[in-house]
Motif scaffolding. Structure first.
Motif, mmCIF file in Angstrom:
data_model
loop_
_atom_site.group_PDB
_atom_site.id
_atom_site.type_symbol
_atom_site.label_atom_id
_atom_site.label_comp_id
_atom_site.label_asym_id
_atom_site.label_seq_id
_atom_site.Cartn_x
_atom_site.Cartn_y
_atom_site.Cartn_z
ATOM 1 N N GLU A 111 0.827 -1.205 0.000
ATOM 2 C CA GLU A 111 0.000 0.000 0.000
ATOM 3 C C GLU A 111 0.863 1.258 0.000
ATOM 4 N N ILE A 112 1.940 1.249 0.787
ATOM 5 C CA ILE A 112 2.795 2.432 0.857
ATOM 6 C C ILE A 112 3.487 2.673 -0.480
ATOM 7 N N GLN A 113 3.799 1.594 -1.201
ATOM 8 C CA GLN A 113 4.419 1.756 -2.517
ATOM 9 C C GLN A 113 3.427 2.286 -3.540
ATOM 10 N N HIS A 114 2.153 1.945 -3.366
ATOM 11 C CA HIS A 114 1.137 2.568 -4.228
ATOM 12 C C HIS A 114 1.078 4.075 -3.987
ATOM 13 N N SER A 115 1.195 4.480 -2.714
ATOM 14 C CA SER A 115 1.188 5.912 -2.390
ATOM 15 C C SER A 115 2.393 6.607 -3.015
ATOM 16 N N GLY A 154 5.089 13.852 -10.227
ATOM 17 C CA GLY A 154 6.310 14.605 -10.465
ATOM 18 C C GLY A 154 7.081 15.035 -9.232
ATOM 19 N N HIS A 155 6.753 14.501 -8.063
ATOM 20 C CA HIS A 155 7.448 14.889 -6.833
ATOM 21 C C HIS A 155 8.816 14.214 -6.735
ATOM 22 N N VAL A 156 9.789 14.936 -6.191
ATOM 23 C CA VAL A 156 11.123 14.379 -5.980
ATOM 24 C C VAL A 156 11.127 13.546 -4.696
ATOM 25 N N ASP A 157 12.202 12.765 -4.507
ATOM 26 C CA ASP A 157 12.271 11.837 -3.368
ATOM 27 C C ASP A 157 12.067 12.542 -2.033
ATOM 28 N N GLU A 158 12.720 13.705 -1.864
ATOM 29 C CA GLU A 158 12.634 14.418 -0.582
ATOM 30 C C GLU A 158 11.202 14.839 -0.277
ATOM 31 N N ALA A 159 10.493 15.313 -1.292
ATOM 32 C CA ALA A 159 9.109 15.751 -1.093
ATOM 33 C C ALA A 159 8.199 14.561 -0.782
ATOM 34 N N ILE A 160 8.430 13.436 -1.463
ATOM 35 C CA ILE A 160 7.622 12.237 -1.209
ATOM 36 C C ILE A 160 7.838 11.759 0.221
ATOM 37 N N ALA A 161 9.101 11.704 0.642
ATOM 38 C CA ALA A 161 9.421 11.255 2.000
ATOM 39 C C ALA A 161 8.759 12.150 3.034
ATOM 40 N N MET A 182 8.364 9.641 6.219
ATOM 41 C CA MET A 182 9.487 8.704 6.325
ATOM 42 C C MET A 182 10.772 9.419 5.926
ATOM 43 N N ASN A 183 11.917 8.805 6.253
ATOM 44 C CA ASN A 183 13.163 9.433 5.830
ATOM 45 C C ASN A 183 13.428 9.124 4.361
ATOM 46 N N VAL A 184 14.330 9.896 3.762
ATOM 47 C CA VAL A 184 14.571 9.786 2.318
ATOM 48 C C VAL A 184 15.135 8.414 1.955
ATOM 49 N N ARG A 185 15.991 7.870 2.819
ATOM 50 C CA ARG A 185 16.596 6.566 2.516
ATOM 51 C C ARG A 185 15.533 5.470 2.441
ATOM 52 N N THR A 186 14.589 5.496 3.382
ATOM 53 C CA THR A 186 13.498 4.516 3.356
ATOM 54 C C THR A 186 12.637 4.704 2.111
ATOM 55 N N CYS A 187 12.377 5.948 1.780
ATOM 56 C CA CYS A 187 11.582 6.241 0.585
ATOM 57 C C CYS A 187 12.248 5.672 -0.661
ATOM 58 N N ARG A 188 13.563 5.883 -0.779
ATOM 59 C CA ARG A 188 14.290 5.388 -1.961
ATOM 60 C C ARG A 188 14.334 3.865 -1.993
ATOM 61 N N ALA A 189 14.351 3.239 -0.822
ATOM 62 C CA ALA A 189 14.314 1.774 -0.784
ATOM 63 C C ALA A 189 12.984 1.271 -1.331
ATOM 64 N N HIS A 190 11.884 1.950 -0.977
ATOM 65 C CA HIS A 190 10.571 1.564 -1.510
ATOM 66 C C HIS A 190 10.510 1.806 -3.021
#
Length: 314
Positions: A252-256, A264-271, A276-284
């Motif tokens: 579900e979190i990966q669907h989000s 068009g959001h960058v990793d930092e904005a998504i996190a 969540m932190n950026v590293r976790t976001c990039r892992a997803h």
């Protein structure tokens, strides 16, 4: 000392997985002993065993409970001192004081404490994820426990990432009651506190040092509708569904995350938006790319759009 050092967090996790850790390995992180997270192995003095997280957390919260009782008494005395002025304050608020700017953490907390002391029916809160300190846990317990004792209903919205926070889970357990409900949702915009359909608090700066106290009935009603809209789409904090894998192999979190990537959001904005932190976001994002067979970031956005996963009701 309120937070584990990074090395201490890593070693404690390793000790929990292995069941023990060598004394020499624990030496680089003295915070482990300061937090009482390790104790000597009775079978071998060269080894240390980890204290279960639930027990360690309870030990940390016990002195907070004692301090709450002391502060509650002080708060009662202060409230009695200000009682003669409450009627005067209510008269001025009905005029030009329907929107009040609160500057500084202390003034914001004072206003929140006053509003919750006057709350008698229901309090609604939206709490985006962030690092939780003992001080913030203390303030939360100070405000919420007297409300529960008065029979006030409390509903709180967290992000799904709160399910990974032992502090938030322990806080929720401390206040477990039929009139207290906690739910989580994938994305929250900002903090919000509403008391008795009368007053609402919203921040106006990212550093949480300036807030608005809203007593305009129309604004408060509108914010309640926003809360109810999110609440209806959230799930109880005790449920595991938000992180379970769906039939298409994507959580579900990966669907989000996929939805925000396509926007068009960058990793930092998504996190930031998902708590969540950026590293976790990039892992997803990496797992999402693997699931869809993407070889590049540009291709990932295209594959998300073509796969139809955003149209499956997630």
């Amino acid at each position: 000392m309120n937070e584990l050092c990074p090395e201490g967090s890593r070693l404690y996790a390793a000790a929990l997985r292995a069941g023990r850790i060598a004394r020499t390995d624990a030496e680089p992180a003295p915070c482990l002993m300061e937090f009482a997270l390790l104790h000597p192995d009775p079978d071998d003095p060269n080894w240390l065993r980890p204290v279960p997280p639930a027990l360690a957390l309870a030990q940390r919260l016990t002195p907070i409970e004692r301090e709450i009782n002391e502060r509650r008494q002080a708060a009662s005395e202060i409230a009695d001192a200000f009682e003669p002025f409450m009627a005067l304050g209510g008269q001025s608020a009905s005029g030009g004081g329907s929107i009040t700017v609160l500057e500084g953490g202390e003034r914001i907390n004072t206003a929140l404490n006053l509003a919750t002391a006057q709350c008698h029916t229901e309090m609604l809160t939206v709490q985006p994820s962030d690092r939780v300190s003992e001080r913030s846990v203390l303030r939360g317990l100070e405000r919420d426990r007297p409300l529960i004792e008065r029979g006030v209903r409390i509903r709180t919205l967290y992000q799904h990432t709160a399910r990974y926070s032992q502090e938030k889970l322990a806080y929720a357990a401390q206040l477990a009651d039929g009139k207290v409900e906690y739910r989580s949702i994938d994305e929250l915009v900002e903090r919000l506190i509403i008391c008795d359909e009368t007053v609402a608090f919203i921040p106006t700066r990212d550093d949480q040092q300036v807030a608005l106290e809203l007593r305009h009935p129309g604004l408060v009603r509108y914010l309640i509708k926003v809360f109810e809209f999110m609440w209806s789409r959230a799930v109880p904090l005790s449920a595991g569904a938000p992180y379970e894998t769906a039939p298409d192999g994507i959580t579900e979190i990966q669907h989000s995350i996929a939805k925000l990537l396509v926007e068009g959001h960058v990793d930092e904005a998504i996190a930031r938006r998902l708590g969540m932190n950026v590293r976790t976001c990039r892992a997803h994002i990496a797992k999402l790319a693997t699931a869809l067979g993407s070889g590049s970031r540009a291709q990932l956005g295209y594959l998300i759009a073509q796969s139809g996963i955003l149209e499956q009701g997630h």
